[in-house]
Each structure stands twice: as structure tokens, then as C-alpha cells.
Design an enzyme around this catalytic site. Sequence first.
Site, mmCIF file in Angstrom:
data_model
loop_
_atom_site.group_PDB
_atom_site.id
_atom_site.type_symbol
_atom_site.label_atom_id
_atom_site.label_comp_id
_atom_site.label_asym_id
_atom_site.label_seq_id
_atom_site.Cartn_x
_atom_site.Cartn_y
_atom_site.Cartn_z
ATOM 1 N N PRO A 52 -23.701 -41.676 -16.102
ATOM 2 C CA PRO A 52 -24.300 -42.336 -14.937
ATOM 3 C C PRO A 52 -25.499 -43.219 -15.288
ATOM 4 O O PRO A 52 -25.741 -44.234 -14.620
ATOM 5 C CB PRO A 52 -24.704 -41.174 -14.021
ATOM 6 N N ALA A 76 -28.585 -46.969 -9.417
ATOM 7 C CA ALA A 76 -28.239 -45.561 -9.647
ATOM 8 C C ALA A 76 -26.728 -45.390 -9.668
ATOM 9 O O ALA A 76 -25.978 -46.214 -9.133
ATOM 10 C CB ALA A 76 -28.854 -44.689 -8.556
ATOM 11 N N ASP A 77 -26.306 -44.304 -10.277
ATOM 12 C CA ASP A 77 -24.896 -43.944 -10.272
ATOM 13 C C ASP A 77 -24.791 -42.423 -10.328
ATOM 14 O O ASP A 77 -25.605 -41.766 -10.976
ATOM 15 C CB ASP A 77 -24.158 -44.555 -11.470
ATOM 16 N N THR A 78 -23.786 -41.890 -9.648
ATOM 17 C CA THR A 78 -23.595 -40.442 -9.584
ATOM 18 C C THR A 78 -22.184 -40.081 -10.042
ATOM 19 O O THR A 78 -21.223 -40.769 -9.685
ATOM 20 C CB THR A 78 -23.810 -39.933 -8.131
ATOM 21 N N GLY A 113 -27.744 -40.792 -12.497
ATOM 22 C CA GLY A 113 -28.555 -41.587 -13.412
ATOM 23 C C GLY A 113 -29.249 -42.680 -12.622
ATOM 24 O O GLY A 113 -28.651 -43.287 -11.725
#
Length: 195
Positions: A52, A76-78, A113
Amino acid sequence: MLENLSKYKIVLASGSPRRRELLAGLDIDFEVKIISDIEESYPETLRKEEIPVYIAKLKAHAYQKYLKENTLLITADTIVLLEGNVYGKPKNEQEAKEMLQILSGQTHEVITGVCLTGLKKQQTFYVSTQVKFARLQEDEIDYYVKKYRPFDKAGAYGVQEWIGYIGVEKLEGSFYNVMGLPVRVLYTHLKEWDS
């Protein structure tokens, strides 16, 4: 609070209404900018927790041309992780149901992230939360997927929605991280952005 950010134009590069809601909860002014169709692939050699963060950095790179001297970009990334397998956003109803069947009765990990980007520097971090799901019935999964259409959510679920109410038995770590933005840790990084 966060007076150190007063000279910055804060941009949240995300189409997620949950991320918008969570960032707004920090009582800071920001605008939302969305570029669609950003490539979200990653090298197979990455450690799972790096995925992420890597994608959050990819998203930040796509916005590079919009950065000015006073811009602070948040991306952001999940992902959802179970037994070494990564679950991102489902492509369709069938895939969403399959993901929820796999997560049913299991403890999985949610990793978000985050990437903070200015013209002169970039910081990244990630936060991990353990989530234990109860055993979900097939009709419960069908109902949730049909009614809530969780195709924009990693692991095909929103912890703040119906499925979270009936399905989450236990959570270790940040609830808001599971929603898509670990706001407490983000707040700490924002406080230190200029120092």
C-alpha cells in the site's frame, strides 16, 4: 491545531468519501483532487506491508505536475491481507462475495499506506490493524453486497457499514485505519511536517 500547516494548500488525492470524512475530522482545510485510472500494480517482490505504501507513492507521482511550492499532497492505499494473499477492491459482485466468504470466520490484517508529498520532500508510513470476522452466512454476504455494493473497498467491505456491525468480532489497532485512513498517526506526521 496544526498551525504549522497554515502556509500549505493541502490536497487529498482520493475519491474515497471515507478518507474525505476522516481527514475533515482533523479540522484542517483541504481540497480534493481526483485523477482517475491511476495504475495500481506493484512488483511481486515487495513485502506485503510495502504494497500500500508503494501504491500511495504511485498515486502521488501521478499528481506531480499539480505540486506547487506550498502544496502538501496526501495519498493513501489500503489492502486486506490473509494468509499471504492480498485482497484489494473487488471487480464485480461475484468477486466481492468470494472475498467475504474467504474472510468469514477469519482474522485478517488491514494495512493502509500513506504518502505525504511536497515539492522538496516526501514521507511515507503504514499502519496495520487486525480484524476478526465472525462466520458470515451466505444470505448475509448476498444482502450486503447487493445493498452496499462495496466495489470501492479493499476486501469488499466497509467496517463502518452493516457488515461491520454484524461481522466484526474483534479489532486490534486503529478502527479508522480499517476505514481507510489512520488519522492519529497521520496527525502526528502532519504536526512534524515542517520540522
